[in-house]
Enzyme design. Structure first.
Site, PDB file in Angstrom:
ATOM      1  N   ARG A   1      92.208 -39.034  43.748  1.00  0.00           N
ATOM      2  CA  ARG A   1      92.278 -38.081  42.622  1.00  0.00           C
ATOM      3  C   ARG A   1      92.090 -36.675  43.187  1.00  0.00           C
ATOM      4  O   ARG A   1      91.087 -36.028  42.973  1.00  0.00           O
ATOM      5  CB  ARG A   1      91.235 -38.425  41.559  1.00  0.00           C
ATOM      6  CG  ARG A   1      91.469 -39.794  40.934  1.00  0.00           C
ATOM      7  CD  ARG A   1      90.560 -40.066  39.770  1.00  0.00           C
ATOM      8  NE  ARG A   1      90.981 -39.378  38.557  1.00  0.00           N
ATOM      9  CZ  ARG A   1      90.317 -39.475  37.395  1.00  0.00           C
ATOM     10  NH1 ARG A   1      89.194 -40.165  37.346  1.00  0.00           N
ATOM     11  NH2 ARG A   1      90.749 -38.842  36.316  1.00  0.00           N
TER      12      ARG A   1
ATOM     13  N   ARG B   1      80.117 -43.646  29.346  1.00  0.00           N
ATOM     14  CA  ARG B   1      80.698 -42.330  29.659  1.00  0.00           C
ATOM     15  C   ARG B   1      81.699 -41.915  28.585  1.00  0.00           C
ATOM     16  O   ARG B   1      81.936 -40.736  28.362  1.00  0.00           O
ATOM     17  CB  ARG B   1      81.406 -42.368  31.018  1.00  0.00           C
ATOM     18  CG  ARG B   1      80.460 -42.546  32.187  1.00  0.00           C
ATOM     19  CD  ARG B   1      81.164 -42.332  33.493  1.00  0.00           C
ATOM     20  NE  ARG B   1      82.006 -41.149  33.390  1.00  0.00           N
ATOM     21  CZ  ARG B   1      83.028 -40.914  34.193  1.00  0.00           C
ATOM     22  NH1 ARG B   1      83.342 -41.769  35.127  1.00  0.00           N
ATOM     23  NH2 ARG B   1      83.752 -39.819  34.062  1.00  0.00           N
TER      24      ARG B   1
ATOM     25  N   CYS C   1      86.043 -41.662  37.488  1.00  0.00           N
ATOM     26  CA  CYS C   1      86.347 -43.068  37.767  1.00  0.00           C
ATOM     27  C   CYS C   1      87.227 -43.172  39.008  1.00  0.00           C
ATOM     28  O   CYS C   1      88.094 -42.346  39.241  1.00  0.00           O
ATOM     29  CB  CYS C   1      87.076 -43.688  36.580  1.00  0.00           C
ATOM     30  SG  CYS C   1      85.999 -43.901  35.162  1.00  0.00           S
TER      31      CYS C   1
ATOM     32  N   ASP D   1      95.432 -44.641  30.098  1.00  0.00           N
ATOM     33  CA  ASP D   1      94.075 -45.012  29.681  1.00  0.00           C
ATOM     34  C   ASP D   1      94.077 -46.243  28.781  1.00  0.00           C
ATOM     35  O   ASP D   1      93.015 -46.843  28.567  1.00  0.00           O
ATOM     36  CB  ASP D   1      93.395 -43.844  28.956  1.00  0.00           C
ATOM     37  CG  ASP D   1      93.132 -42.693  29.896  1.00  0.00           C
ATOM     38  OD1 ASP D   1      92.817 -41.592  29.418  1.00  0.00           O
ATOM     39  OD2 ASP D   1      93.270 -42.888  31.124  1.00  0.00           O
TER      40      ASP D   1
ATOM     41  N   LYS E   1      86.784 -37.639  23.899  1.00  0.00           N
ATOM     42  CA  LYS E   1      86.099 -37.238  25.144  1.00  0.00           C
ATOM     43  C   LYS E   1      86.948 -36.232  25.905  1.00  0.00           C
ATOM     44  O   LYS E   1      86.454 -35.181  26.326  1.00  0.00           O
ATOM     45  CB  LYS E   1      85.859 -38.467  26.011  1.00  0.00           C
ATOM     46  CG  LYS E   1      85.488 -38.166  27.451  1.00  0.00           C
ATOM     47  CD  LYS E   1      85.208 -39.412  28.263  1.00  0.00           C
ATOM     48  CE  LYS E   1      86.432 -39.969  28.896  1.00  0.00           C
ATOM     49  NZ  LYS E   1      86.834 -39.335  30.178  1.00  0.00           N
ATOM     50  N   ASN E   2      88.243 -36.540  26.076  1.00  0.00           N
ATOM     51  CA  ASN E   2      89.097 -35.733  26.961  1.00  0.00           C
ATOM     52  C   ASN E   2      89.581 -34.441  26.337  1.00  0.00           C
ATOM     53  O   ASN E   2      90.231 -33.639  27.004  1.00  0.00           O
ATOM     54  CB  ASN E   2      90.270 -36.572  27.485  1.00  0.00           C
ATOM     55  CG  ASN E   2      89.791 -37.674  28.405  1.00  0.00           C
ATOM     56  OD1 ASN E   2      88.628 -37.656  28.853  1.00  0.00           O
ATOM     57  ND2 ASN E   2      90.638 -38.633  28.689  1.00  0.00           N
TER      58      ASN E   2
HETATM   59  C1  EPZ Z   1      92.994 -36.862  32.754  1.00  0.00           C
HETATM   60  O1  EPZ Z   1      92.618 -37.049  34.113  1.00  0.00           O
HETATM   61  C2  EPZ Z   1      92.063 -37.749  31.940  1.00  0.00           C
HETATM   62  N1  EPZ Z   1      90.682 -37.350  32.159  1.00  0.00           N
HETATM   63  C3  EPZ Z   1      92.237 -39.207  32.378  1.00  0.00           C
HETATM   64  O2  EPZ Z   1      91.397 -40.014  31.528  1.00  0.00           O
HETATM   65  C4  EPZ Z   1      93.688 -39.605  32.155  1.00  0.00           C
HETATM   66  O3  EPZ Z   1      93.881 -40.925  32.628  1.00  0.00           O
HETATM   67  C5  EPZ Z   1      94.605 -38.645  32.936  1.00  0.00           C
HETATM   68  O4  EPZ Z   1      94.348 -37.287  32.531  1.00  0.00           O
HETATM   69  C6  EPZ Z   1      96.074 -38.943  32.702  1.00  0.00           C
HETATM   70  O5  EPZ Z   1      96.366 -38.875  31.346  1.00  0.00           O
HETATM   71  C7  EPZ Z   1      90.195 -36.272  31.487  1.00  0.00           C
HETATM   72  O6  EPZ Z   1      90.895 -35.619  30.734  1.00  0.00           O
HETATM   73  C8  EPZ Z   1      88.756 -35.951  31.723  1.00  0.00           C
HETATM   74  P1  EPZ Z   1      95.969 -35.959  35.959  1.00  0.00           P
HETATM   75  P2  EPZ Z   1      93.215 -36.070  35.254  1.00  0.00           P
HETATM   76  O7  EPZ Z   1      95.611 -34.700  36.660  1.00  0.00           O
HETATM   77  O8  EPZ Z   1      93.303 -34.693  34.731  1.00  0.00           O
HETATM   78  C9  EPZ Z   1      97.503 -36.833  40.362  1.00  0.00           C
HETATM   79  C10 EPZ Z   1      89.713 -41.576  31.048  1.00  0.00           C
HETATM   80  O9  EPZ Z   1      89.595 -42.802  31.232  1.00  0.00           O
HETATM   81  N2  EPZ Z   1      97.008 -35.487  40.694  1.00  0.00           N
HETATM   82  O10 EPZ Z   1      96.964 -35.919  34.849  1.00  0.00           O
HETATM   83  O11 EPZ Z   1      92.443 -36.312  36.503  1.00  0.00           O
HETATM   84  C11 EPZ Z   1      96.372 -37.808  40.105  1.00  0.00           C
HETATM   85  O12 EPZ Z   1      95.879 -38.350  41.299  1.00  0.00           O
HETATM   86  C12 EPZ Z   1      90.291 -40.708  32.144  1.00  0.00           C
HETATM   87  O13 EPZ Z   1      89.387 -40.977  29.985  1.00  0.00           O
HETATM   88  C13 EPZ Z   1      97.280 -34.957  41.948  1.00  0.00           C
HETATM   89  O14 EPZ Z   1      97.926 -35.591  42.784  1.00  0.00           O
HETATM   90  O15 EPZ Z   1      94.669 -36.682  35.421  1.00  0.00           O
HETATM   91  C14 EPZ Z   1      97.037 -38.838  39.230  1.00  0.00           C
HETATM   92  O16 EPZ Z   1      97.730 -39.751  40.060  1.00  0.00           O
HETATM   93  C15 EPZ Z   1      90.699 -41.497  33.366  1.00  0.00           C
HETATM   94  N3  EPZ Z   1      96.810 -33.715  42.252  1.00  0.00           N
HETATM   95  C16 EPZ Z   1      98.048 -38.021  38.420  1.00  0.00           C
HETATM   96  O17 EPZ Z   1      98.207 -36.790  39.122  1.00  0.00           O
HETATM   97  C17 EPZ Z   1      96.083 -32.976  41.361  1.00  0.00           C
HETATM   98  O18 EPZ Z   1      95.696 -31.834  41.692  1.00  0.00           O
HETATM   99  C18 EPZ Z   1      97.608 -37.710  37.002  1.00  0.00           C
HETATM  100  O19 EPZ Z   1      96.417 -37.007  37.088  1.00  0.00           O
HETATM  101  C19 EPZ Z   1      95.813 -33.548  40.091  1.00  0.00           C
HETATM  102  C20 EPZ Z   1      96.291 -34.789  39.780  1.00  0.00           C
END
Ligand code: EPZ
Length: 422
Positions: A121, A397, A116, A305, A22-23
């Site tokens: 986020r 999803r 989610c 995840d 998916k990701n």
């Molecule tokens: C991706 O989400 C994945 N989703 C998530 O999978 C996964 O858990 C996550 O990466 C971490 O590996 C997709 O790829 C669609 P991040 P993403 O930006 O990109 C903070 C699933 O179940 N952050 O690496 O949203 C954020 O709040 C999903 O398949 C900021 O503060 O994750 C989090 O605490 C859930 N500011 C941390 O960074 C920003 O601008 C990691 O987020 C962006 C992120």
């Protein structure tokens, strides 16, 4: 709303097949906007988030449709650069379209993404990075308006290795003027897959999978044919299903290296794991041992995840396991439901203490997010009696027909309409 009904207690035996990730598929589908022609994306999972991405592509003026396991996208006639809130809210990955639309149209008009509820986020890292590419960003009335006659390459150092921010920068920078360097880039396999897809379209990107990614801007990208990598979290889900039922599974169409961190936890818990080039054979003892300490970390560390899924599995292990969730601040929403099924779990901030119980028992529970839903399915496979799981729109999803795959290896699980539902 439909729900899953599970009678637990059967050790799973047999073979399962893992679908496309998916990701990886979602940012790759966003990238097809850049192709200015036809792209064919194979091994695209048939899940609701991919359907949402296809809807956004058609809204932008592409002709996108599913053909079996592939999604075909003709982006010759992209004519819009806005995404309505209703589409943005469908999933987190809608924000990936920001970088792609900017690179194609030089402007974009979106709202904040959905996804989610795992704690806050924000997308501040995305927006700060795009400003470094000389993109003007105005936020008003909940809409994010971006303008750039031409993005200009720059060195961007991310405060944290955000997966989404890394992907958005790659998408926005592929046609920028000059070179862009991302420092402290996310290293997930899905980033490498996006890099490989973009290079297949004619981009010049290297360093994917390391913490420094370099993008040389090019004039034009072209449609291409590509196959998405297997889903490492679906792989982990089957591993946990074998683990919690004392079963033996052959998990096919996987990349073993992508689940290394989870495999070592499974081995600590007492499972035997062998792997071939694209298969994992796992066999579990009648009862797992606890694992002292599991910390979620950016790749190649233990994936956030997998946290809920492995916590469900270890809730019936012998001993105490401690989890610390270092990526998201609100990712224990599955704990109350597991507790209703008899698990003994205490949470404090980002730490969860799991005291293994002999066996869970069936209950009516509701999923609150995608990986929490998968965790409840894993728990129900062990539980004595019947478990009814609602909120499985979250499960759909990220998984296609998980219940069919599990019942093909002996699980007593089926999907039905909730009572007195029309
Ligand atoms: C991706 O989400 C994945 N989703 C998530 O999978 C996964 O858990 C996550 O990466 C971490 O590996 C997709 O790829 C669609 P991040 P993403 O930006 O990109 C903070 C699933 O179940 N952050 O690496 O949203 C954020 O709040 C999903 O398949 C900021 O503060 O994750 C989090 O605490 C859930 N500011 C941390 O960074 C920003 O601008 C990691 O987020 C962006 C992120």
């Amino acid at each position: 709303m439909s729900m899953l009904v599970v009678e637990g207690g059967t050790p799973l035996e047999g073979g399962v097949y893992v679908h496309g990730a998916k990701n990886a598929a979602l940012p790759i589908l966003a990238a097809t906007v850049l192709g200015n022609g036809v792209s064919v994306v194979h091994n695209c999972p048939n899940i609701t988030d991919v359907n949402a991405a296809v809807n956004i592509l058609n809204h932008l003026g592409c002709r996108a449709f599913r053909d079996g396991d592939s999604v075909i996208v003709d982006s010759s006639d992209v004519c819009r650069w806005d995404i309505p809130e209703s589409m943005m809210r469908e999933m987190r990955s809608s924000v990936m379209f920001l970088g792609a639309i900017l690179a194609r149209c030089g402007k974009a008009d979106i709202t904040y993404p959905g996804g989610c509820e795992l704690g806050p986020r924000p997308i501040d890292l995305h927006l700060k990075a795009l400003e470094k590419l000389s993109i003007r960003i105005d936020e008003k009335l909940g809409r994010i308006n971006c303008r750039a006659c031409k993005a200009r390459g720059s060195e961007i150092s991310l405060d944290m290795p955000s997966v989404g921010a890394t992907e958005n920068i790659m998408l926005a920078a592929v046609t920028a003027k000059g070179e862009t360097v991302i420092v402290n880039a996310a290293q997930e396999p899905e980033i490498v897959d996006l890099q490989n897809f973009l290079n297949c379209m004619g981009a010049k990107i290297h360093g994917g999978g390391t913490n420094v990614i370099t993008i040389q801007g090019v004039e034009q990208l072209y449609g291409c044919e590509y196959t998405v990598i297997p889903d490492r979290i679906e792989t982990v889900t089957y591993m946990a299903a074998a683990g919690i039922t004392g079963g033996r599974l052959s998990i096919n169409n996987v990349i073993p290296e992508h689940v290394q961190a989870v495999a070592s936890v499974m081995k600590c818990a007492g499972c035997d794991i062998m792997h071939g080039e694209s298969r994992i054979d796992i066999s579990a003892p009648p009862r797992l041992k606890s694992v002292d300490y599991i910390r979620t970390m950016p790749y190649p560390g233990f994936p956030t995840d997998a946290q809920a899924i492995i916590m469900a599995m270890l809730s019936v292990s012998q001993g105490v396991s401690v989890f610390s969730e270092n990526i998201f601040s609100g990712r224990f929403k599955h704990v109350p439901a597991l507790t209703m099924m008899g698990a003994n779990i205490i949470t404090e901030g980002r730490t969860a203490i799991v005291r293994g119980v002999n066996r869970l028992y069936g209950a009516s529970v509701k999923a609150e997010d995608l990986r929490g839903a998968a965790a409840l399915v894993v728990a129900a496979l062990n539980a004595e009696g019947k478990t009814e799981i609602s909120g499985i729109n979250y499960l759909d999803r990220g998984y296609c027909n998980l219940e069919n795959a599990l019942s093909s290896v002996g699980a007593n699980i089926y999907r039905c309409k909730k009572e007195n539902e029309i």
